[in-house]
Design a protein around this motif. Structure first.
Motif: not given
Length: 107
Positions: A24-25, A53, A56-57, A60, A63, A90, A92
């Motif tokens: 993640t960013t 994490s 971050n999610v 943004n 991922a 999380v 995805l």
């Protein structure tokens, strides 16, 4: 060398891999945490990857989950997608997946 993975075959492809890394960013850097996600109805569910994490999610949703090869010079599986926080987890939703091997890797 890269080989696209049909998302309909993702469950079969995942059988060749063990744990992976959720990438993640934030505005500052990429965060990588070890995860062993389950594929549930086409969605990778990473259980409790941590507050960083999840933050971050939330900021943004783009991922990636990177699954390293079991054997040296094997294929790496990269699953890109849109993530969301669900409690401590999380989720995805994959948008693409690819098997990748470095040019110098054995066939």
């Amino acid at each position: 060398m890269s080989i696209p993975v049909d998302l309909a075959d993702l469950d079969r492809t995942l059988a060749d891999f063990d744990a992976g890394y959720l990438l993640t960013t934030s505005d500052e850097r990429v965060k990588a945490v070890s995860v062993a996600p389950d594929l549930v109805d086409g969605v990778l569910v990473a259980r409790s990857p941590g507050r960083g994490s999840c933050a971050n999610v939330a900021a943004n949703p783009q991922a990636t989950v990177l699954f390293p090869p079991r054997l040296a010079l094997g294929f790496t599986l990269l699953v890109d997608g849109t993530a969301e926080v669900d409690g401590d987890d999380v989720r995805l939703t994959p948008t693409s997946a690819v098997l990748h091997k470095s040019v110098g890797g054995a066939a």
